[in-house]
Design a protein around this motif. Structure first.
Motif, PDB file in Angstrom:
ATOM      1  N   GLN A 159      -1.005  24.294 -17.226  1.00 39.99           N
ATOM      2  CA  GLN A 159       0.004  24.984 -16.421  1.00 39.99           C
ATOM      3  C   GLN A 159      -0.510  25.202 -15.006  1.00 39.99           C
ATOM      4  N   VAL A 160       0.143  24.557 -14.062  1.00 38.27           N
ATOM      5  CA  VAL A 160      -0.174  24.761 -12.643  1.00 38.27           C
ATOM      6  C   VAL A 160       0.519  26.043 -12.197  1.00 38.27           C
ATOM      7  N   ALA A 161      -0.224  26.944 -11.530  1.00 39.54           N
ATOM      8  CA  ALA A 161       0.365  28.228 -11.151  1.00 39.54           C
ATOM      9  C   ALA A 161       1.315  28.097  -9.964  1.00 39.54           C
ATOM     10  N   LYS A 162       0.929  27.263  -9.003  1.00 37.95           N
ATOM     11  CA  LYS A 162       1.733  27.169  -7.781  1.00 37.95           C
ATOM     12  C   LYS A 162       1.804  25.727  -7.276  1.00 37.95           C
ATOM     13  N   VAL A 163       2.975  25.335  -6.808  1.00 38.02           N
ATOM     14  CA  VAL A 163       3.121  24.061  -6.104  1.00 38.02           C
ATOM     15  C   VAL A 163       3.632  24.360  -4.693  1.00 38.02           C
ATOM     16  N   TYR A 164       2.957  23.791  -3.714  1.00 39.61           N
ATOM     17  CA  TYR A 164       3.394  23.937  -2.325  1.00 39.61           C
ATOM     18  C   TYR A 164       3.868  22.607  -1.783  1.00 39.61           C
ATOM     19  N   HIS A 165       4.843  22.684  -0.890  1.00 41.99           N
ATOM     20  CA  HIS A 165       5.243  21.526  -0.097  1.00 41.99           C
ATOM     21  C   HIS A 165       4.725  21.723   1.325  1.00 41.99           C
ATOM     22  N   CYS A 166       4.231  20.657   1.912  1.00 41.43           N
ATOM     23  CA  CYS A 166       3.776  20.722   3.306  1.00 41.43           C
ATOM     24  C   CYS A 166       4.982  21.018   4.199  1.00 41.43           C
ATOM     25  N   ALA A 167       4.797  21.899   5.157  1.00 45.04           N
ATOM     26  CA  ALA A 167       5.862  22.210   6.114  1.00 45.04           C
ATOM     27  C   ALA A 167       5.450  21.637   7.465  1.00 45.04           C
ATOM     28  N   THR A 206       6.556  29.696   3.800  1.00 44.51           N
ATOM     29  CA  THR A 206       6.172  30.912   3.072  1.00 44.51           C
ATOM     30  C   THR A 206       4.712  31.268   3.297  1.00 44.51           C
ATOM     31  N   THR A 207       3.921  30.275   3.779  1.00 46.38           N
ATOM     32  CA  THR A 207       2.478  30.413   3.732  1.00 46.38           C
ATOM     33  C   THR A 207       1.846  29.754   4.948  1.00 46.38           C
ATOM     34  N   THR A 208       1.027  30.495   5.671  1.00 46.32           N
ATOM     35  CA  THR A 208       0.320  29.954   6.827  1.00 46.32           C
ATOM     36  C   THR A 208      -1.171  30.222   6.635  1.00 46.32           C
ATOM     37  N   VAL A 209      -1.949  29.159   6.605  1.00 47.62           N
ATOM     38  CA  VAL A 209      -3.377  29.285   6.318  1.00 47.62           C
ATOM     39  C   VAL A 209      -4.176  28.952   7.577  1.00 47.62           C
ATOM     40  N   ALA A 253       6.990  26.133  -3.582  1.00 53.16           N
ATOM     41  CA  ALA A 253       8.124  25.480  -4.244  1.00 53.16           C
ATOM     42  C   ALA A 253       8.190  25.828  -5.725  1.00 53.16           C
ATOM     43  N   HIS A 254       7.085  26.287  -6.283  1.00 50.99           N
ATOM     44  CA  HIS A 254       7.021  26.600  -7.710  1.00 50.99           C
ATOM     45  C   HIS A 254       5.942  27.656  -7.892  1.00 50.99           C
ATOM     46  N   GLY A 255       6.241  28.705  -8.648  1.00 48.73           N
ATOM     47  CA  GLY A 255       5.257  29.757  -8.893  1.00 48.73           C
ATOM     48  C   GLY A 255       5.643  31.053  -8.203  1.00 48.73           C
ATOM     49  N   THR A 256       4.827  32.068  -8.443  1.00 51.13           N
ATOM     50  CA  THR A 256       5.107  33.406  -7.938  1.00 51.13           C
ATOM     51  C   THR A 256       4.351  33.639  -6.641  1.00 51.13           C
ATOM     52  N   PRO A 257       5.048  34.093  -5.578  1.00 49.27           N
ATOM     53  CA  PRO A 257       4.336  34.359  -4.318  1.00 49.27           C
ATOM     54  C   PRO A 257       3.293  35.459  -4.493  1.00 49.27           C
ATOM     55  N   ASN A 261       1.253  38.796   4.323  1.00 49.04           N
ATOM     56  CA  ASN A 261       0.976  39.467   5.585  1.00 49.04           C
ATOM     57  C   ASN A 261       2.150  39.182   6.500  1.00 49.04           C
ATOM     58  N   ASP A 262       2.874  40.224   6.957  1.00 50.14           N
ATOM     59  CA  ASP A 262       4.063  39.970   7.778  1.00 50.14           C
ATOM     60  C   ASP A 262       5.010  38.984   7.108  1.00 50.14           C
ATOM     61  N   GLY A 263       5.121  39.101   5.796  1.00 53.80           N
ATOM     62  CA  GLY A 263       6.076  38.254   5.078  1.00 53.80           C
ATOM     63  C   GLY A 263       5.566  36.879   4.704  1.00 53.80           C
ATOM     64  N   ARG A 264       4.332  36.543   5.101  1.00 48.76           N
ATOM     65  CA  ARG A 264       3.803  35.227   4.746  1.00 48.76           C
ATOM     66  C   ARG A 264       2.471  35.334   4.025  1.00 48.76           C
ATOM     67  N   GLU A 265       2.287  34.521   3.016  1.00 48.94           N
ATOM     68  CA  GLU A 265       0.973  34.384   2.398  1.00 48.94           C
ATOM     69  C   GLU A 265       0.021  33.760   3.413  1.00 48.94           C
ATOM     70  N   THR A 266      -1.264  34.074   3.278  1.00 46.96           N
ATOM     71  CA  THR A 266      -2.255  33.474   4.175  1.00 46.96           C
ATOM     72  C   THR A 266      -3.285  32.657   3.386  1.00 46.96           C
ATOM     73  N   ASP A 267      -3.031  32.469   2.092  1.00 50.19           N
ATOM     74  CA  ASP A 267      -3.995  31.805   1.212  1.00 50.19           C
ATOM     75  C   ASP A 267      -3.197  31.106   0.112  1.00 50.19           C
ATOM     76  N   LEU A 268      -3.485  29.828  -0.106  1.00 53.94           N
ATOM     77  CA  LEU A 268      -2.760  29.082  -1.141  1.00 53.94           C
ATOM     78  C   LEU A 268      -3.002  29.662  -2.530  1.00 53.94           C
ATOM     79  N   PHE A 269      -4.124  30.356  -2.697  1.00 50.60           N
ATOM     80  CA  PHE A 269      -4.451  30.938  -4.007  1.00 50.60           C
ATOM     81  C   PHE A 269      -4.028  32.403  -4.109  1.00 50.60           C
ATOM     82  N   ALA A 270      -3.283  32.899  -3.139  1.00 49.85           N
ATOM     83  CA  ALA A 270      -2.866  34.303  -3.155  1.00 49.85           C
ATOM     84  C   ALA A 270      -2.139  34.634  -4.460  1.00 49.85           C
ATOM     85  N   GLY A 271      -2.639  35.650  -5.142  1.00 51.29           N
ATOM     86  CA  GLY A 271      -1.987  36.117  -6.363  1.00 51.29           C
ATOM     87  C   GLY A 271      -2.259  35.280  -7.594  1.00 51.29           C
TER      88      GLY A 271
END
Ligand code: ZN
Length: 274
Positions: A159-167, A206-209, A253-257, A261-271
């Motif tokens: 089970q993959v916890a999170k899937v991100y799409h490049c923005a 959703t996420t800026t690293v 795109a998949h998983g729980t945020p 910080n200011d509405g955006r995650e700062t780490d792909l592994f956040a949570g």
């Protein structure tokens, strides 16, 4: 011991550095396991420098791009790299290359998905990164990479916890790049980006690293057949300027945020529970 495991699925050599070189280098340096899967070897496409144009298209070019990719990986400090399978660069829709049976675009989806499921079961990533359903800008190999990745994540027993799409950033980001490039005095003589031509992305970032842009620019520069890098700016074969920033953007795109910080995650592994 760092238990974090990141898997990135990209279409061609160079995509990994341009889209995600920053996070690859950052997480690898922090001790996370980083795996890159590249779906094709970049057999098609234009060669930028005159002294390499003799490579043409096909195997000679692919061999060269495989070497460039290895150089980029060395810069990024990532050691686990695989090709998805025997798939070839599909070229753009409407070109003869796109019709070839060996093109990734014409791959049997079940078979391609099975290749990636195998990698997922072996590397057990908590986080997977690929493109959105439009492939970012519509290249068939990017769209196919998206499909195969989403199917493989769903099919794997791990089970993959999170899937991100490049923005890639919309018109605002291109306007910032244009202004920065003008202010810098247009090094390299690239063409100015036209913000109205920016790739459309409907999903919000959703996420800026935070990443090391200098290191990322160095990895991008390894892909000499495909682009020219001058400082923090680079251009692909269309000669339009792009800028390398000290951050990379993603859409969950998949998983729980995770915590933001200011509405955006700062780490792909956040949570992510490790
Ligand atoms: Zn690509």
């Amino acid at each position: 011991m760092d238990e974090r495991r990141l898997l990135l699925v990209h279409a061609h050599p160079d995509d990994e550095s341009i889209a995600t070189g920053g996070v690859m280098a950052r997480y690898a340096a922090e001790g996370a396991a980083v795996t890159l899967v590249t779906c094709t070897r970049g057999e098609q496409g234009e060669i930028v420098p005159d002294d390499l144009k003799h490579l043409g298209t096909g195997k000679a070019l692919a061999d060269r791009r495989v070497d460039e990719l290895a150089d980029a990986m060395a810069v990024l400090g990532v050691t686990d790299h695989r090709f998805l399978g025997p798939y070839e660069d599909s070229g753009m829709i409407g070109t003869p290359e796109n019709e070839r049976a060996t093109a990734f675009w014409n791959a049997d989806l079940d078979e391609a998905t099975a290749h990636l499921v195998k990698v997922i079961e072996e590397t057990r990533p908590q986080v997977v990164v690929t493109y959105d359903e439009n492939g970012g800008y519509g290249h068939p190999d990017h769209i196919q990479a998206h499909r195969v990745t989403m199917l493989a994540v769903a099919a794997a027993t791990h089970q993959v916890a999170k899937v991100y799409h490049c923005a890639w950033g919309g018109p605002e980001r291109r306007a910032r790049e244009r202004d920065d490039y003008e202010k810098a005095g247009r090094p390299g003589g690239f063409d100015l980006p036209d913000p109205s031509q920016a790739a459309h992305q409907s999903a919000p970032v959703t996420t800026t690293v935070a990443i090391d842009g200098d290191l990322k620019a160095k990895a991008i520069a390894a892909h000499r057949t495909q682009l020219t890098v001058v400082g923090r700016f680079f251009a692909l074969s269309n000669n339009v300027a792009h800028e390398v920033f000290d951050e990379e953007h993603f859409t969950l795109a998949h998983g729980t945020p995770g915590p933001a910080n200011d509405g955006r995650e700062t780490d792909l592994f956040a949570g992510v529970a490790l």
